[in-house]
Design a protein around this motif. Structure first.
Motif, PDB file in Angstrom:
ATOM      1  N   TYR B  27      37.913  -8.562  14.969  1.00 35.22           N
ATOM      2  CA  TYR B  27      37.745  -7.523  13.955  1.00 35.22           C
ATOM      3  C   TYR B  27      38.023  -6.162  14.581  1.00 35.22           C
ATOM      4  O   TYR B  27      37.433  -5.826  15.614  1.00 35.22           O
ATOM      5  CB  TYR B  27      36.314  -7.523  13.404  1.00 35.22           C
ATOM      6  CG  TYR B  27      35.953  -8.765  12.633  1.00 35.22           C
ATOM      7  CD1 TYR B  27      36.607  -9.088  11.445  1.00 35.22           C
ATOM      8  CD2 TYR B  27      34.943  -9.614  13.081  1.00 35.22           C
ATOM      9  CE1 TYR B  27      36.269 -10.229  10.731  1.00 35.22           C
ATOM     10  CE2 TYR B  27      34.603 -10.757  12.369  1.00 35.22           C
ATOM     11  CZ  TYR B  27      35.274 -11.059  11.198  1.00 35.22           C
ATOM     12  OH  TYR B  27      34.938 -12.185  10.498  1.00 35.22           O
ATOM     13  N   ASP B  28      38.885  -5.387  13.947  1.00 33.23           N
ATOM     14  CA  ASP B  28      39.153  -4.034  14.443  1.00 33.23           C
ATOM     15  C   ASP B  28      37.858  -3.240  14.571  1.00 33.23           C
ATOM     16  O   ASP B  28      37.670  -2.471  15.506  1.00 33.23           O
ATOM     17  CB  ASP B  28      40.097  -3.290  13.485  1.00 33.23           C
ATOM     18  CG  ASP B  28      41.508  -3.863  13.537  1.00 33.23           C
ATOM     19  OD1 ASP B  28      41.924  -4.291  14.637  1.00 33.23           O
ATOM     20  OD2 ASP B  28      42.175  -3.898  12.491  1.00 33.23           O
ATOM     21  N   GLU B  29      36.960  -3.464  13.587  1.00 36.96           N
ATOM     22  CA  GLU B  29      35.715  -2.691  13.573  1.00 36.96           C
ATOM     23  C   GLU B  29      34.845  -3.005  14.792  1.00 36.96           C
ATOM     24  O   GLU B  29      34.150  -2.133  15.309  1.00 36.96           O
ATOM     25  CB  GLU B  29      34.913  -2.978  12.293  1.00 36.96           C
ATOM     26  CG  GLU B  29      35.625  -2.563  11.012  1.00 36.96           C
ATOM     27  CD  GLU B  29      36.490  -3.685  10.421  1.00 36.96           C
ATOM     28  OE1 GLU B  29      36.998  -4.539  11.191  1.00 36.96           O
ATOM     29  OE2 GLU B  29      36.649  -3.705   9.188  1.00 36.96           O
ATOM     30  N   TYR B  30      34.872  -4.265  15.223  1.00 33.39           N
ATOM     31  CA  TYR B  30      34.137  -4.633  16.436  1.00 33.39           C
ATOM     32  C   TYR B  30      34.687  -3.857  17.626  1.00 33.39           C
ATOM     33  O   TYR B  30      33.950  -3.255  18.411  1.00 33.39           O
ATOM     34  CB  TYR B  30      34.238  -6.141  16.712  1.00 33.39           C
ATOM     35  CG  TYR B  30      33.981  -6.495  18.163  1.00 33.39           C
ATOM     36  CD1 TYR B  30      32.681  -6.622  18.640  1.00 33.39           C
ATOM     37  CD2 TYR B  30      35.042  -6.643  19.068  1.00 33.39           C
ATOM     38  CE1 TYR B  30      32.443  -6.893  19.986  1.00 33.39           C
ATOM     39  CE2 TYR B  30      34.811  -6.912  20.404  1.00 33.39           C
ATOM     40  CZ  TYR B  30      33.513  -7.040  20.861  1.00 33.39           C
ATOM     41  OH  TYR B  30      33.280  -7.294  22.184  1.00 33.39           O
ATOM     42  N   ASP B  32      36.625  -1.157  17.701  1.00 35.61           N
ATOM     43  CA  ASP B  32      36.432   0.297  17.594  1.00 35.61           C
ATOM     44  C   ASP B  32      35.020   0.675  18.029  1.00 35.61           C
ATOM     45  O   ASP B  32      34.811   1.669  18.724  1.00 35.61           O
ATOM     46  CB  ASP B  32      36.655   0.763  16.146  1.00 35.61           C
ATOM     47  CG  ASP B  32      38.118   0.619  15.736  1.00 35.61           C
ATOM     48  OD1 ASP B  32      38.967   0.444  16.634  1.00 35.61           O
ATOM     49  OD2 ASP B  32      38.400   0.669  14.523  1.00 35.61           O
ATOM     50  N   ASN B  33      34.055  -0.134  17.598  1.00 40.31           N
ATOM     51  CA  ASN B  33      32.667   0.151  17.977  1.00 40.31           C
ATOM     52  C   ASN B  33      32.464  -0.001  19.482  1.00 40.31           C
ATOM     53  O   ASN B  33      31.786   0.814  20.117  1.00 40.31           O
ATOM     54  CB  ASN B  33      31.715  -0.778  17.219  1.00 40.31           C
ATOM     55  CG  ASN B  33      30.261  -0.452  17.508  1.00 40.31           C
ATOM     56  OD1 ASN B  33      29.754   0.590  17.098  1.00 40.31           O
ATOM     57  ND2 ASN B  33      29.596  -1.325  18.260  1.00 40.31           N
ATOM     58  N   LYS B  36      33.509   2.956  21.229  1.00 38.31           N
ATOM     59  CA  LYS B  36      32.644   4.129  21.010  1.00 38.31           C
ATOM     60  C   LYS B  36      31.411   4.131  21.911  1.00 38.31           C
ATOM     61  O   LYS B  36      30.717   5.145  22.006  1.00 38.31           O
ATOM     62  CB  LYS B  36      32.200   4.177  19.539  1.00 38.31           C
ATOM     63  CG  LYS B  36      33.279   4.722  18.610  1.00 38.31           C
ATOM     64  CD  LYS B  36      32.745   4.856  17.185  1.00 38.31           C
ATOM     65  CE  LYS B  36      33.888   4.975  16.189  1.00 38.31           C
ATOM     66  NZ  LYS B  36      33.577   4.307  14.910  1.00 38.31           N
ATOM     67  N   ASP B 138      31.263 -10.109  15.592  1.00 39.71           N
ATOM     68  CA  ASP B 138      31.135  -9.608  14.222  1.00 39.71           C
ATOM     69  C   ASP B 138      30.110  -8.486  14.116  1.00 39.71           C
ATOM     70  O   ASP B 138      29.670  -8.139  13.022  1.00 39.71           O
ATOM     71  CB  ASP B 138      30.839 -10.747  13.234  1.00 39.71           C
ATOM     72  CG  ASP B 138      30.033 -11.864  13.860  1.00 39.71           C
ATOM     73  OD1 ASP B 138      29.288 -11.579  14.818  1.00 39.71           O
ATOM     74  OD2 ASP B 138      30.136 -13.011  13.388  1.00 39.71           O
ATOM     75  N   ILE B 140      29.790  -4.806  14.081  1.00 41.19           N
ATOM     76  CA  ILE B 140      30.824  -3.792  13.852  1.00 41.19           C
ATOM     77  C   ILE B 140      30.285  -2.365  13.887  1.00 41.19           C
ATOM     78  O   ILE B 140      31.039  -1.414  13.809  1.00 41.19           O
ATOM     79  CB  ILE B 140      31.525  -4.032  12.499  1.00 41.19           C
ATOM     80  CG1 ILE B 140      30.474  -4.085  11.381  1.00 41.19           C
ATOM     81  CG2 ILE B 140      32.329  -5.328  12.546  1.00 41.19           C
ATOM     82  CD1 ILE B 140      31.070  -4.054  10.008  1.00 41.19           C
ATOM     83  N   GLU B 141      28.983  -2.234  14.032  1.00 38.78           N
ATOM     84  CA  GLU B 141      28.435  -0.876  14.054  1.00 38.78           C
ATOM     85  C   GLU B 141      27.129  -0.856  14.833  1.00 38.78           C
ATOM     86  O   GLU B 141      26.186  -1.578  14.501  1.00 38.78           O
ATOM     87  CB  GLU B 141      28.192  -0.394  12.612  1.00 38.78           C
ATOM     88  CG  GLU B 141      27.691   1.033  12.522  1.00 38.78           C
ATOM     89  CD  GLU B 141      27.265   1.396  11.093  1.00 38.78           C
ATOM     90  OE1 GLU B 141      27.709   0.723  10.136  1.00 38.78           O
ATOM     91  OE2 GLU B 141      26.468   2.336  10.955  1.00 38.78           O
ATOM     92  N   TYR B 286      24.755  -3.538  13.068  1.00 39.78           N
ATOM     93  CA  TYR B 286      25.232  -4.076  11.789  1.00 39.78           C
ATOM     94  C   TYR B 286      26.279  -5.163  11.959  1.00 39.78           C
ATOM     95  O   TYR B 286      27.209  -5.034  12.764  1.00 39.78           O
ATOM     96  CB  TYR B 286      25.797  -2.947  10.919  1.00 39.78           C
ATOM     97  CG  TYR B 286      24.721  -1.990  10.483  1.00 39.78           C
ATOM     98  CD1 TYR B 286      23.964  -2.244   9.342  1.00 39.78           C
ATOM     99  CD2 TYR B 286      24.439  -0.849  11.233  1.00 39.78           C
ATOM    100  CE1 TYR B 286      22.957  -1.371   8.949  1.00 39.78           C
ATOM    101  CE2 TYR B 286      23.439   0.027  10.857  1.00 39.78           C
ATOM    102  CZ  TYR B 286      22.694  -0.239   9.713  1.00 39.78           C
ATOM    103  OH  TYR B 286      21.696   0.616   9.341  1.00 39.78           O
ATOM    104  N   TYR B 288      29.245  -7.695  10.424  1.00 38.86           N
ATOM    105  CA  TYR B 288      30.360  -7.722   9.487  1.00 38.86           C
ATOM    106  C   TYR B 288      29.944  -8.389   8.177  1.00 38.86           C
ATOM    107  O   TYR B 288      29.146  -9.321   8.173  1.00 38.86           O
ATOM    108  CB  TYR B 288      31.501  -8.520  10.117  1.00 38.86           C
ATOM    109  CG  TYR B 288      32.813  -8.440   9.384  1.00 38.86           C
ATOM    110  CD1 TYR B 288      33.628  -7.325   9.512  1.00 38.86           C
ATOM    111  CD2 TYR B 288      33.243  -9.497   8.583  1.00 38.86           C
ATOM    112  CE1 TYR B 288      34.840  -7.249   8.855  1.00 38.86           C
ATOM    113  CE2 TYR B 288      34.459  -9.436   7.916  1.00 38.86           C
ATOM    114  CZ  TYR B 288      35.247  -8.305   8.055  1.00 38.86           C
ATOM    115  OH  TYR B 288      36.449  -8.242   7.397  1.00 38.86           O
TER     116      TYR B 288
END
Lengths: 290, 290
Positions: B27-30, B32-33, B36, B138, B140-141, B286, B288
């Motif tokens: 997951y891109d969101e994983y 990206d997090n 960060k 999964d 992601i935040e 959080y 996914y």
């Protein structure tokens, strides 16, 4: 991991071996025997863990000194990688023969040994390793082809028989030394059922007869060296394990696991993971005689 | 190992962190997090394990691609080391939300997950690592200071609360997601006593009410984010462990261990090793939303 194999002919596939030794004392005979192993050194990683005690410091210095002498020359004749860890926890009791075997000290001592073994394997097993050979620092004589001979059986876990040479009336004889390789008995299993969660079964004590079938007593000098037997408990003085078994989670319980700890608990864990440990009653390695 | 520390202020001692992620999908969101997170990258090793399936191949390629984009420039801004392992065993069932949670598939799925986790930690934990952060693919935040925030509590094992964002009538809301962090109950313990050796207790199924105190339901939005609670079971979506605990032998049981497997069995093992896992009910990460 990534297309690693662990086969009956490791050399053919250039399979990498990790030899792990918890080292409380440094014996020249141990190191000489290690150097005699005839699997290519560039396929072998070595891992040691030594206690952070005065004796441990001395052992570490001797080990480093001995290693320096062999780790030069062409890369092909050197061990691929060497890791020496210092144990960041104490060893609970003295280490003389008598002290080591006092029953009530056994549990603590073996829990500490299990912890050392876990530290070693968790820290040194890298993705390229196919096999792990546990070799205690007081094993002073093995066939040079020890690894290949054991690997040939292509088992997940396999253990040779550990004996000791001694002199009687000027004559060299040999006797069984390691009693941790055994087949379980109804007596021992029933004994376990009556025990509290934190109690352990120990082998080799008159006050707790288990009637297990000990591999130590099943050697037949005249029979084939490669006869196999099924085992429920294993000793760790010399012990070959496919790396995938450790990766699946097999470690050395420091706490009573089905009333077993350390290498015996490890064998139980291997069985819980769905595999069968084997022993070679007629294939001998020799323990130092203190 | 050798004078390693794992303290409440890891940065001060340049303590090394190993982030481990079993990665079934990318997951891109994983990612990206992950980028960060504000602990220095040169103090972070990354370890991934991906299944040897078509989906696993795709995830691996995406991961490699994403990693290539960040692993350039000065060494200080790159992750110290990255290992990607391929799982040499199958994943037992489908991976859709519904399939994943069917009770009779849970045991196999979680045993397989435990095996992946063990492979990862046994293979990537090297002597320089002080901390292991398990972070599922999964998640992601999280707060960018996730590691430092958890480490601040200076616990052997600590787990934040895992929630999930969802949209209802156009409004974003959040709900508990991971139910594996809990305090035990008499009901569950008694249920365990009636079970056969190979049966497991699972959380979150109406047909097996355990009456455990689930951390998922103990969040108080208005209370201090750093309130601690004692835990008997832990989830693994985000989970911080001192490396010494793994080195002592704590792994993820693939077999029922006191009727618990995977991260819940891990928590039991941590307790058998004499330590206490903690949770932070008000500190959220959080998951996914599929």
């Amino acid at each position: 991991m990534n297309n690693l194999t662990a086969t009956s002919n490791p050399l053919k596939n250039s399979e990498r071996l990790l030899i792990l030794t918890p080292l409380a004392r440094f014996y020249d005979e141990y190191f000489d025997n290690l150097l005699k192993l005839n699997y290519p050194r560039n396929l072998i990683d070595l891992g040691f863990i030594t206690p952070k005690t005065h004796a441990g410091n001395i052992a570490t210095l001797k080990l480093q000194d001995a290693l320096r002498k062999v780790q030069h020359g062409p890369k092909k004749s050197r061990f691929n990688k060497i890791t020496i860890l210092r144990q960041d926890f104490g060893t609970p009791t003295g280490q003389s023969e008598k002290e080591r075997h006092a029953m009530n000290a056994q549990k603590d001592r073996r829990a500490s040994m299990a912890r050392a073994r876990n530290s070693l394997v968790f820290t040194t097993l890298n993705p390229t390793i196919s096999w792990v050979l546990w070799l205690d620092s007081d094993i002073i004589e093995t066939p040079p082809s020890l690894f290949q001979d054991l690997a040939k059986h292509n088992k997940q876990v396999i253990v040779p028989n550990c004996f000791q040479r001694y002199k009687e009336n000027g004559v060299w004889k040999e006797r069984p030394y390691d009693f941790n390789s055994w087949q379980d008995s109804e007596t021992a299993l029933n004994l376990g059922k009556t025990m509290k969660d934190d109690e352990i079964l120990l082998e080799g004590y008159a006050e707790m007869p288990t009637y297990r079938a000990l591999m130590a007593y099943q050697r037949d000098e005249k029979a084939d060296k490669h006869v196999e037997m099924l085992l429920d408990g294993v000793g760790g003085t010399a012990l070959l394990v496919k790396a995938s078994i450790h990766r699946d989670g097999a470690m050395f319980p420091t706490f009573p696991f089905y009333h077993l700890i350390e290498t015996e608990g490890f064998a139980k864990m291997v069985r819980r993971l769905g595999h069968q440990p084997y022993g070679l009653p007629n294939y001998l390695v020799y323990h130092y005689n203190e």
